[in-house]
Design a protein around this motif. Sequence first.
Motif, short mmCIF file in Angstrom:
data_model
loop_
_atom_site.label_atom_id
_atom_site.label_comp_id
_atom_site.label_asym_id
_atom_site.label_seq_id
_atom_site.Cartn_x
_atom_site.Cartn_y
_atom_site.Cartn_z
N ARG A 320 31.12 39.56 49.76
CA ARG A 320 30.78 38.79 50.97
C ARG A 320 29.27 38.80 51.20
O ARG A 320 28.69 37.77 51.57
N GLY A 321 28.63 39.95 50.97
CA GLY A 321 27.18 40.02 51.15
C GLY A 321 26.42 39.12 50.19
O GLY A 321 25.33 38.62 50.52
N ALA A 322 27.01 38.89 49.01
CA ALA A 322 26.36 38.02 48.01
C ALA A 322 26.81 36.58 48.12
O ALA A 322 26.41 35.73 47.30
N GLY A 323 27.64 36.29 49.13
CA GLY A 323 28.11 34.93 49.32
C GLY A 323 29.18 34.49 48.34
O GLY A 323 29.41 33.29 48.16
N ARG A 324 29.87 35.44 47.73
CA ARG A 324 30.91 35.12 46.76
C ARG A 324 32.29 35.13 47.41
O ARG A 324 32.50 35.73 48.46
N ASP A 325 33.24 34.52 46.75
CA ASP A 325 34.62 34.42 47.22
C ASP A 325 35.29 35.79 47.11
O ASP A 325 35.37 36.37 46.02
N ILE A 326 35.79 36.32 48.22
CA ILE A 326 36.39 37.67 48.19
C ILE A 326 37.74 37.69 47.48
O ILE A 326 38.24 38.76 47.14
N GLY A 327 38.34 36.52 47.27
CA GLY A 327 39.62 36.48 46.58
C GLY A 327 39.53 36.11 45.11
O GLY A 327 40.54 36.01 44.42
N ALA A 328 38.31 35.92 44.61
CA ALA A 328 38.12 35.49 43.23
C ALA A 328 38.40 36.63 42.26
O ALA A 328 38.17 37.81 42.59
N PRO A 329 38.87 36.33 41.04
CA PRO A 329 39.15 37.38 40.06
C PRO A 329 37.97 38.29 39.77
O PRO A 329 38.15 39.51 39.62
N ASP A 330 36.75 37.73 39.67
CA ASP A 330 35.60 38.59 39.35
C ASP A 330 35.23 39.52 40.49
O ASP A 330 34.57 40.54 40.29
N THR A 331 35.69 39.22 41.70
CA THR A 331 35.51 40.14 42.83
C THR A 331 36.52 41.29 42.77
O THR A 331 36.18 42.45 43.05
N LEU A 332 37.74 40.98 42.37
CA LEU A 332 38.83 41.95 42.42
C LEU A 332 38.94 42.81 41.17
O LEU A 332 39.48 43.93 41.24
N GLN A 333 38.45 42.33 40.03
CA GLN A 333 38.61 43.07 38.78
C GLN A 333 37.96 44.47 38.80
O GLN A 333 38.53 45.41 38.24
N PRO A 334 36.78 44.65 39.40
CA PRO A 334 36.22 46.01 39.46
C PRO A 334 37.14 47.01 40.16
O PRO A 334 37.21 48.18 39.77
N TYR A 335 37.84 46.55 41.20
CA TYR A 335 38.81 47.42 41.85
C TYR A 335 39.94 47.77 40.89
O TYR A 335 40.34 48.93 40.77
N GLU A 336 40.47 46.76 40.21
CA GLU A 336 41.54 46.99 39.23
C GLU A 336 41.12 48.05 38.22
O GLU A 336 41.85 49.01 37.96
#
Length: 403
Positions: A320-336
């Motif tokens: 969110r701070g970088a203006g990216r989509d919070i639901g996008a795969p590249d946002t979620l993959q680090p958590y995975e």
Amino acid sequence: MHPPTPDADVLIVGAGPAGLALASALSDAGLTAILLEQQARDTLERPADDGREIALTHRARAVMGTLGLWSQVPAEAVSPLRQAHVLDGESPGLLRFGVSGDEALGWLIANHQIRRAAFRAAMARPGVQLRCAARVTGLDLGGPLARVTLADGQCLNAPLVVAADSRLSQTRRLAGIGASMHDFGRSVVVGPVAHEREHQGVALECFRYGNTLALLPMQGRCSSAVVTVAADRAGEWSALDDAGFAQRIEAQSGGRLGTMRCVGPRQLHPLVGVYAHRFVAPRFALIGDAAVGMHPVTAHGYNFGLYGVEVLVGALKAARGAGRDIGAPDTLQPYEAAHRRTTLPVYLGTNAVVSLFTDERAPARLARKAVLAVAEHAPGLSRLIKGAINRQLTGGPGLALPR
């Protein structure tokens, strides 16, 4: 055609302790959340005592402190866990775990106290909404926003949906994510006992032949007796009267805590371990038991839930701070990736240990005696094994107890 207006940044399915902690963390990160829960609000606000004591690591306590959950738990409801002793069968030897100095290995808090604290903390956040009697019947992850359909026909939209609805998660299934399930064929009978001697903050894990007994230290001269037994024998343990149950626990603990008596009701819980095949999908993530449902012998269930909250919200806040989509795969993959690194070795290791120490065949009995003997008496290996376990228990550096 314009995309639908989001109802919140994140829709969380399930207002258990993991879902509530996630909602609090999201609000603190500047993100809005709607909790969707099938139960009534009164049940969440005043949860019943289910007999379970949760062992919390140092890392989990830090997360609870940051979210304001720790301060919501009465001081008299927190029991320090200073050491853990593991015994096998009738063998007089034991394996000891702990940390150096006076620092606690962890802390024990009743499950209903954690649930109450998590509810109060979440409801104090302005960015959190709670909708009860809300049963999810449909999930669409294919559009610009995720869409959740409720049993009453209402639809809600958000960039991200998080399932926190138990290890048998229906939302996980709606997302098309499978899970490996390990049915141990066993159940847990839990009940509080008072005893003659001080426990000194020591937890006992007694791998008996026929059942496993854990005594978890509570405030005063009391412990939570946790009996893991084959499911077809659980009824026998539940049917014991107070005197019979206390006498059996006293005998199986070798009289280490002296005379015992029951000080509360006993409750029964089935044992099924769960590990999701994936923790994320586009616009979707799993948290808590929906991601990893642990056997309680290593007490990691809620700890893993809190670790997941910490990592997932960190990734969402950065996006969110970088203006990216919070639901996008590249946002979620680090958590995975991070959550799998933390949880998978412990999940597999726990299941292997449980399988070995509940196997009644002669070769397994010999093998478990050998494992405990080597771990306790071979100095280098002892430090390695105990250090690894202590790191998992405390969330920090692990030090074996001095010999």
